[in-house]
Write an enzyme that holds these catalytic residues in place. Structure first.
Site, PDB file in Angstrom:
ATOM      1  N   MET A  18       0.814  -1.211   0.000  1.00 54.14           N
ATOM      2  CA  MET A  18       0.000   0.000   0.000  1.00 54.14           C
ATOM      3  C   MET A  18       0.847   1.259   0.000  1.00 54.14           C
ATOM      4  O   MET A  18       0.488   2.261  -0.624  1.00 54.14           O
ATOM      5  CB  MET A  18      -0.930   0.001   1.211  1.00 54.14           C
ATOM      6  CG  MET A  18      -2.214  -0.737   0.954  1.00 54.14           C
ATOM      7  SD  MET A  18      -3.325  -0.591   2.349  1.00 54.14           S
ATOM      8  CE  MET A  18      -2.960  -2.096   3.208  1.00 54.14           C
ATOM      9  N   ASP A  37      11.611   3.754   4.072  1.00 52.85           N
ATOM     10  CA  ASP A  37      11.438   2.307   4.277  1.00 52.85           C
ATOM     11  C   ASP A  37      12.780   1.747   4.758  1.00 52.85           C
ATOM     12  O   ASP A  37      13.818   2.398   4.613  1.00 52.85           O
ATOM     13  CB  ASP A  37      11.027   1.614   2.967  1.00 52.85           C
ATOM     14  CG  ASP A  37      10.233   0.320   3.182  1.00 52.85           C
ATOM     15  OD1 ASP A  37       9.030   0.296   2.880  1.00 52.85           O
ATOM     16  OD2 ASP A  37      10.827  -0.665   3.679  1.00 52.85           O
ATOM     17  N   ASP A  60      14.061   3.375   9.567  1.00 50.63           N
ATOM     18  CA  ASP A  60      13.369   2.400  10.410  1.00 50.63           C
ATOM     19  C   ASP A  60      12.475   3.210  11.345  1.00 50.63           C
ATOM     20  O   ASP A  60      12.976   4.031  12.137  1.00 50.63           O
ATOM     21  CB  ASP A  60      14.407   1.587  11.210  1.00 50.63           C
ATOM     22  CG  ASP A  60      13.760   0.548  12.103  1.00 50.63           C
ATOM     23  OD1 ASP A  60      12.579   0.705  12.481  1.00 50.63           O
ATOM     24  OD2 ASP A  60      14.460  -0.435  12.436  1.00 50.63           O
ATOM     25  N   VAL A  61      11.176   3.002  11.284  1.00 50.32           N
ATOM     26  CA  VAL A  61      10.252   3.863  12.041  1.00 50.32           C
ATOM     27  C   VAL A  61      10.411   3.724  13.557  1.00 50.32           C
ATOM     28  O   VAL A  61       9.888   4.546  14.309  1.00 50.32           O
ATOM     29  CB  VAL A  61       8.764   3.621  11.658  1.00 50.32           C
ATOM     30  CG1 VAL A  61       8.489   4.035  10.231  1.00 50.32           C
ATOM     31  CG2 VAL A  61       8.342   2.176  11.927  1.00 50.32           C
ATOM     32  N   ASN A  87       2.296   4.547   7.441  1.00 53.72           N
ATOM     33  CA  ASN A  87       1.812   3.322   6.798  1.00 53.72           C
ATOM     34  C   ASN A  87       2.603   2.077   7.206  1.00 53.72           C
ATOM     35  O   ASN A  87       2.049   0.983   7.221  1.00 53.72           O
ATOM     36  CB  ASN A  87       1.890   3.519   5.278  1.00 53.72           C
ATOM     37  CG  ASN A  87       1.773   2.220   4.515  1.00 53.72           C
ATOM     38  OD1 ASN A  87       0.676   1.663   4.380  1.00 53.72           O
ATOM     39  ND2 ASN A  87       2.897   1.697   4.031  1.00 53.72           N
ATOM     40  N   TYR A 155      -0.675  -7.363  17.258  1.00 55.27           N
ATOM     41  CA  TYR A 155      -1.190  -6.625  16.098  1.00 55.27           C
ATOM     42  C   TYR A 155      -2.486  -5.893  16.460  1.00 55.27           C
ATOM     43  O   TYR A 155      -2.641  -4.700  16.209  1.00 55.27           O
ATOM     44  CB  TYR A 155      -1.422  -7.592  14.926  1.00 55.27           C
ATOM     45  CG  TYR A 155      -1.678  -6.895  13.600  1.00 55.27           C
ATOM     46  CD1 TYR A 155      -0.644  -6.294  12.896  1.00 55.27           C
ATOM     47  CD2 TYR A 155      -2.958  -6.837  13.059  1.00 55.27           C
ATOM     48  CE1 TYR A 155      -0.872  -5.653  11.689  1.00 55.27           C
ATOM     49  CE2 TYR A 155      -3.199  -6.195  11.850  1.00 55.27           C
ATOM     50  CZ  TYR A 155      -2.145  -5.610  11.166  1.00 55.27           C
ATOM     51  OH  TYR A 155      -2.379  -4.969   9.976  1.00 55.27           O
ATOM     52  N   THR A 190      -1.694  -7.133  -1.062  1.00 53.92           N
ATOM     53  CA  THR A 190      -0.286  -6.700  -0.946  1.00 53.92           C
ATOM     54  C   THR A 190       0.555  -7.913  -0.568  1.00 53.92           C
ATOM     55  O   THR A 190       0.007  -8.965  -0.207  1.00 53.92           O
ATOM     56  CB  THR A 190      -0.139  -5.651   0.180  1.00 53.92           C
ATOM     57  OG1 THR A 190      -0.377  -6.301   1.432  1.00 53.92           O
ATOM     58  CG2 THR A 190      -1.096  -4.480   0.015  1.00 53.92           C
ATOM     59  N   THR A 197      -3.075 -14.575   3.816  1.00 58.64           N
ATOM     60  CA  THR A 197      -4.175 -15.374   3.256  1.00 58.64           C
ATOM     61  C   THR A 197      -3.714 -16.790   2.935  1.00 58.64           C
ATOM     62  O   THR A 197      -4.486 -17.736   3.047  1.00 58.64           O
ATOM     63  CB  THR A 197      -4.794 -14.723   1.995  1.00 58.64           C
ATOM     64  OG1 THR A 197      -3.756 -14.281   1.147  1.00 58.64           O
ATOM     65  CG2 THR A 197      -5.682 -13.576   2.343  1.00 58.64           C
TER      66      THR A 197
HETATM   67  N1  LIG Z   1      -2.562  -5.732   3.466  1.00 62.37           N
HETATM   68  C1  LIG Z   1      -3.633  -5.677   4.214  1.00 62.37           C
HETATM   69  O1  LIG Z   1      -4.634  -6.336   3.914  1.00 62.37           O
HETATM   70  C2  LIG Z   1      -3.689  -4.800   5.431  1.00 62.37           C
HETATM   71  C3  LIG Z   1      -4.883  -4.778   6.152  1.00 62.37           C
HETATM   72  C4  LIG Z   1      -4.989  -3.939   7.250  1.00 62.37           C
HETATM   73  C5  LIG Z   1      -3.953  -3.110   7.591  1.00 62.37           C
HETATM   74  N2  LIG Z   1      -2.796  -3.165   6.879  1.00 62.37           N
HETATM   75  C6  LIG Z   1      -1.737  -2.235   7.269  1.00 62.37           C
HETATM   76  O2  LIG Z   1      -1.370  -1.465   6.144  1.00 62.37           O
HETATM   77  C7  LIG Z   1       0.005  -1.090   6.232  1.00 62.37           C
HETATM   78  C8  LIG Z   1       0.718  -1.503   4.954  1.00 62.37           C
HETATM   79  O3  LIG Z   1       0.530  -2.888   4.767  1.00 62.37           O
HETATM   80  P1  LIG Z   1       0.980  -3.672   3.450  1.00 62.37           P
HETATM   81  O4  LIG Z   1       0.000  -4.770   3.299  1.00 62.37           O
HETATM   82  O5  LIG Z   1       1.231  -2.734   2.344  1.00 62.37           O
HETATM   83  O6  LIG Z   1       2.359  -4.310   3.998  1.00 62.37           O
HETATM   84  P2  LIG Z   1       3.670  -4.799   3.227  1.00 62.37           P
HETATM   85  O7  LIG Z   1       4.310  -5.801   4.137  1.00 62.37           O
HETATM   86  O8  LIG Z   1       3.362  -5.207   1.844  1.00 62.37           O
HETATM   87  O9  LIG Z   1       4.565  -3.473   3.206  1.00 62.37           O
HETATM   88  C9  LIG Z   1       5.006  -2.902   4.415  1.00 62.37           C
HETATM   89  C10 LIG Z   1       6.237  -2.057   4.173  1.00 62.37           C
HETATM   90  O10 LIG Z   1       6.682  -1.591   5.465  1.00 62.37           O
HETATM   91  C11 LIG Z   1       8.089  -1.720   5.529  1.00 62.37           C
HETATM   92  N3  LIG Z   1       8.543  -1.849   6.921  1.00 62.37           N
HETATM   93  C12 LIG Z   1       8.468  -2.919   7.719  1.00 62.37           C
HETATM   94  N4  LIG Z   1       9.051  -2.652   8.902  1.00 62.37           N
HETATM   95  C13 LIG Z   1       9.489  -1.371   8.845  1.00 62.37           C
HETATM   96  C14 LIG Z   1      10.158  -0.519   9.749  1.00 62.37           C
HETATM   97  N5  LIG Z   1      10.537  -0.954  10.968  1.00 62.37           N
HETATM   98  N6  LIG Z   1      10.437   0.749   9.372  1.00 62.37           N
HETATM   99  C15 LIG Z   1      10.090   1.179   8.134  1.00 62.37           C
HETATM  100  N7  LIG Z   1       9.466   0.413   7.224  1.00 62.37           N
HETATM  101  C16 LIG Z   1       9.160  -0.850   7.585  1.00 62.37           C
HETATM  102  C17 LIG Z   1       8.407  -2.962   4.705  1.00 62.37           C
HETATM  103  O11 LIG Z   1       9.764  -2.983   4.277  1.00 62.37           O
HETATM  104  C18 LIG Z   1       7.421  -2.833   3.559  1.00 62.37           C
HETATM  105  O12 LIG Z   1       7.955  -2.115   2.474  1.00 62.37           O
HETATM  106  C19 LIG Z   1       0.532  -1.781   7.499  1.00 62.37           C
HETATM  107  O13 LIG Z   1       0.500  -0.866   8.568  1.00 62.37           O
HETATM  108  C20 LIG Z   1      -0.463  -2.892   7.729  1.00 62.37           C
HETATM  109  O14 LIG Z   1      -0.523  -3.289   9.081  1.00 62.37           O
HETATM  110  C21 LIG Z   1      -2.637  -3.997   5.817  1.00 62.37           C
END
Ligand SMILES: NC(=O)c1ccc[n+]([C@@H]2O[C@H](COP(=O)([O-])OP(=O)(O)OC[C@H]3O[C@@H](n4cnc5c(N)ncnc54)[C@H](O)[C@@H]3O)[C@@H](O)[C@H]2O)c1
Length: 248
Positions: A18, A37, A60-61, A87, A155, A190, A197
């Site tokens: 996302m 990232d 790193d956040v 995000n 989580y 994603t 899943t």
């Molecule tokens: N995919 C879903 O269905 C879903 C649903 C609900 C919420 N979310 C939330 O949406 C957000 C994005 O999810 P996504 O599915 O795109 O995830 P993803 O795993 O595809 O991407 C997450 C990104 O965050 C980066 N990341 C991880 N740890 C990090 C850190 N310590 N510092 C900086 N960057 C870091 C990763 O390198 C990656 O590029 C997340 O907060 C996730 O919890 C996702």
């Protein structure tokens, strides 16, 4: 003019999923975007592909100094920041509550919760200088309801915390024209969701009335709206985007 013309946005976790979609669409809508990232290769390649209105910074956040560096470098290139999209997030280990190791709990909370707090604390002063701003915090439907199939107290707890911190900041900084909203995605297509899943054997689909996962761009449309002046009177609220999964 794009819907985000005049906006300078920091987007965390922007290398894939996302965050990647948000970065692309924000630039398309006229924003200058600071992508951050821990994945330098993908993050830098994406920023390069987006042109002069995008830059990548390793980040790193969970690092407070990292946040200060992002703001310093971002402001030096694009000026004061008026949009923050928190995000970056991780699911962590699935384990029931009495078996989850404390280190695994803290790993998730440090990224999903503390990282969001650090981001808001460091970036809000830039928004104050800018005369206002919009913060979009990415929570989850796991910030609205507990998980049934796959227990994950870290989580769920961290995503509920994001929802609460969002309201606190909206109340504290509303008088300074700073809005703060949370997004609560359901099942979005994603890399993170592909892993989740698979673990659930594809059962998730049967729980979604719209009958499909969302494309990340559908969430980006919501993020653009909340980042833009179109949502100028919307703050402190949860925005669920889940294909009616939690409506029943
Ligand atoms: N995919 C879903 O269905 C879903 C649903 C609900 C919420 N979310 C939330 O949406 C957000 C994005 O999810 P996504 O599915 O795109 O995830 P993803 O795993 O595809 O991407 C997450 C990104 O965050 C980066 N990341 C991880 N740890 C990090 C850190 N310590 N510092 C900086 N960057 C870091 C990763 O390198 C990656 O590029 C997340 O907060 C996730 O919890 C996702």
């Amino acid at each position: 003019m794009g819907r985000l013309s005049g906006k300078v946005a920091i987007i965390t976790g922007a290398a894939q999923g996302m965050g990647e979609s948000h970065a692309k669409t924000f630039v398309e809508e006229g924003a200058k975007v600071i992508l951050t990232d821990i994945n330098d290769t993908a993050g830098q390649a994406l920023a390069d592909s987006l042109g002069e209105n995008a830059m990548f910074i390793h980040h790193d956040v969970t690092s407070y100094e990292g946040w200060q560096n992002v703001l310093r470098e971002g402001e030096a290139r694009f000026g004061t920041v008026n949009v923050l999209v928190n995000n970056a997030g991780v699911i962590g280990k699935l384990a029931n509550t009495i078996e989850l190791e404390p280190d695994d709990y803290h790993f998730v909370c440090n990224i999903n919760q503390t990282g969001v707090f650090y981001g808001m604390q460091v970036v809000i002063p830039s928004m104050q200088k800018a005369g206002g701003g919009s913060i979009v915090n990415v929570s989850s439907i796991a910030g609205m309801l507990a998980n049934y199939g796959s227990p994950n107290i870290a989580y769920v707890g961290s995503k509920f915390a994001v929802r609460g911190m969002t309201k606190q900041v909206a109340v504290e900084f509303g008088p300074q024209n700073i809005r703060c909203n949370s997004i609560h995605p359901g099942y979005i297509n994603t890399p993170m969701m592909a892993a989740a899943t698979d673990a659930e054997g594809g059962e998730a689909l049967s729980m979604i009335p719209l009958g499909r996962l969302a494309d990340p761009r559908e969430v980006s449309n919501l993020a653009i709206f909340l980042a833009s002046d179109e949502s100028s009177y919307i703050s402190g609220m949860e925005h669920v985007i889940d294909g009616a999964m939690t409506a029943g």
